[in-house]
Design an enzyme around this catalytic site. Structure first.
Site, short mmCIF file in Angstrom:
data_model
loop_
_atom_site.label_atom_id
_atom_site.label_comp_id
_atom_site.label_asym_id
_atom_site.label_seq_id
_atom_site.Cartn_x
_atom_site.Cartn_y
_atom_site.Cartn_z
N ARG A 32 35.45 39.15 30.84
CA ARG A 32 36.19 39.75 31.96
C ARG A 32 36.72 38.65 32.88
O ARG A 32 35.99 37.69 33.18
CB ARG A 32 35.27 40.69 32.75
CG ARG A 32 34.86 41.89 31.96
CD ARG A 32 34.00 42.85 32.79
NE ARG A 32 33.09 43.58 31.91
CZ ARG A 32 33.44 44.54 31.07
NH1 ARG A 32 34.70 44.92 31.02
NH2 ARG A 32 32.56 45.12 30.29
N ASP A 33 37.96 38.86 33.34
CA ASP A 33 38.54 37.93 34.30
C ASP A 33 37.77 38.02 35.63
O ASP A 33 37.44 39.11 36.09
CB ASP A 33 40.02 38.25 34.53
CG ASP A 33 40.76 37.10 35.23
OD1 ASP A 33 41.60 36.46 34.58
OD2 ASP A 33 40.48 36.86 36.43
N VAL A 100 44.50 27.57 33.97
CA VAL A 100 43.40 26.99 33.18
C VAL A 100 43.99 26.44 31.89
O VAL A 100 44.65 27.17 31.13
CB VAL A 100 42.33 28.06 32.87
CG1 VAL A 100 41.21 27.44 32.05
CG2 VAL A 100 41.77 28.66 34.17
N HIS A 104 44.75 30.92 26.51
CA HIS A 104 44.10 32.21 26.70
C HIS A 104 45.14 33.32 26.76
O HIS A 104 46.26 33.11 27.24
CB HIS A 104 43.23 32.24 27.96
CG HIS A 104 43.93 31.79 29.21
ND1 HIS A 104 44.17 30.47 29.49
CD2 HIS A 104 44.46 32.49 30.24
CE1 HIS A 104 44.80 30.37 30.64
NE2 HIS A 104 45.00 31.59 31.13
N HIS A 106 45.65 37.13 28.32
CA HIS A 106 45.17 38.17 29.23
C HIS A 106 45.41 39.53 28.58
O HIS A 106 46.48 39.75 27.99
CB HIS A 106 45.97 38.17 30.54
CG HIS A 106 45.86 36.92 31.35
ND1 HIS A 106 45.12 36.86 32.51
CD2 HIS A 106 46.41 35.69 31.20
CE1 HIS A 106 45.23 35.66 33.05
NE2 HIS A 106 46.02 34.92 32.27
P1 AMP Z 1 46.26 31.63 34.01
O1 AMP Z 1 47.06 31.61 35.27
O2 AMP Z 1 46.94 32.39 32.92
O3 AMP Z 1 45.82 30.25 33.60
O4 AMP Z 1 44.97 32.50 34.35
C1 AMP Z 1 43.68 31.99 34.47
C2 AMP Z 1 42.77 33.16 34.72
O5 AMP Z 1 41.43 32.72 34.60
C3 AMP Z 1 42.91 33.78 36.12
O6 AMP Z 1 43.25 35.16 35.97
C4 AMP Z 1 41.52 33.59 36.74
O7 AMP Z 1 41.12 34.67 37.55
C5 AMP Z 1 40.65 33.44 35.50
N1 AMP Z 1 39.41 32.70 35.69
C6 AMP Z 1 39.26 31.48 36.26
N2 AMP Z 1 37.96 31.10 36.21
C7 AMP Z 1 37.29 32.10 35.58
C8 AMP Z 1 35.93 32.30 35.22
N3 AMP Z 1 34.98 31.40 35.49
N4 AMP Z 1 35.60 33.44 34.57
C9 AMP Z 1 36.53 34.37 34.30
N5 AMP Z 1 37.83 34.24 34.61
C10 AMP Z 1 38.21 33.12 35.24
#
Ligand code: AMP
Length: 121
Positions: A32-33, A100, A104, A106
């Site tokens: 889960r995000d 990140v 990944h 979503h």
């Molecule tokens: P992006 O902008 O596509 O790189 O999205 C990165 C996603 O990772 C964001 O929606 C964050 O809320 C999510 N995120 C960051 N750290 C964590 C974590 N430790 N556990 C779960 N989700 C995370």
């Protein structure tokens, strides 16, 4: 650019920080995000060290690519998102605001998700 082994998803894969796991197999981990943007907001990541779709599709084996994308479908199915519909999205690089640097996908579901993309003002 070299893969950053200190990114947060790499730490999750190594078990150094926890995640709210919903699925795992040899090729993918889904959780889960931490900051959900929809009632269902899941992240699916490949287990290998890939920064974005570009190096994933260039360097991963066929088995990794198949295993990963089958996992994305399984995760959406197991989340009960298929009938009402869902969105899967991958931010890749600066213009897409990828935060990140581990590839990944979503999965968003659980409400009307609106239009596909923000339009210029
Ligand atoms: P992006 O902008 O596509 O790189 O999205 C990165 C996603 O990772 C964001 O929606 C964050 O809320 C999510 N995120 C960051 N750290 C964590 C974590 N430790 N556990 C779960 N989700 C995370």
């Amino acid at each position: 650019m070299a893969y950053d082994t200190d990114n947060i998803f790499a730490k999750i894969l190594r078990g150094e920080i926890p995640c709210d796991k919903v699925f795992e197999n040899d090729y993918a981990l889904a959780f889960r995000d931490i900051n959900p943007q929809a009632p269902v907001h899941l992240l699916v990541i490949p287990k290998g060290p890939y920064e974005a779709l570009d190096d994933f599709t260039e360097k991963a084996t066929d088995a990794e690519i198949e295993g990963f994308f089958r996992a994305v479908g399984t995760v959406a199915r197991e989340a009960g998102a298929v009938d009402a519909g869902y969105r899967f999205l991958a931010n890749c690089g600066p213009d897409a605001h990828q935060e990140v640097s581990h590839f990944h996908v979503h999965i968003f579901a659980g409400r009307d998700l609106g239009g596909m993309i923000k339009r210029p003002d």
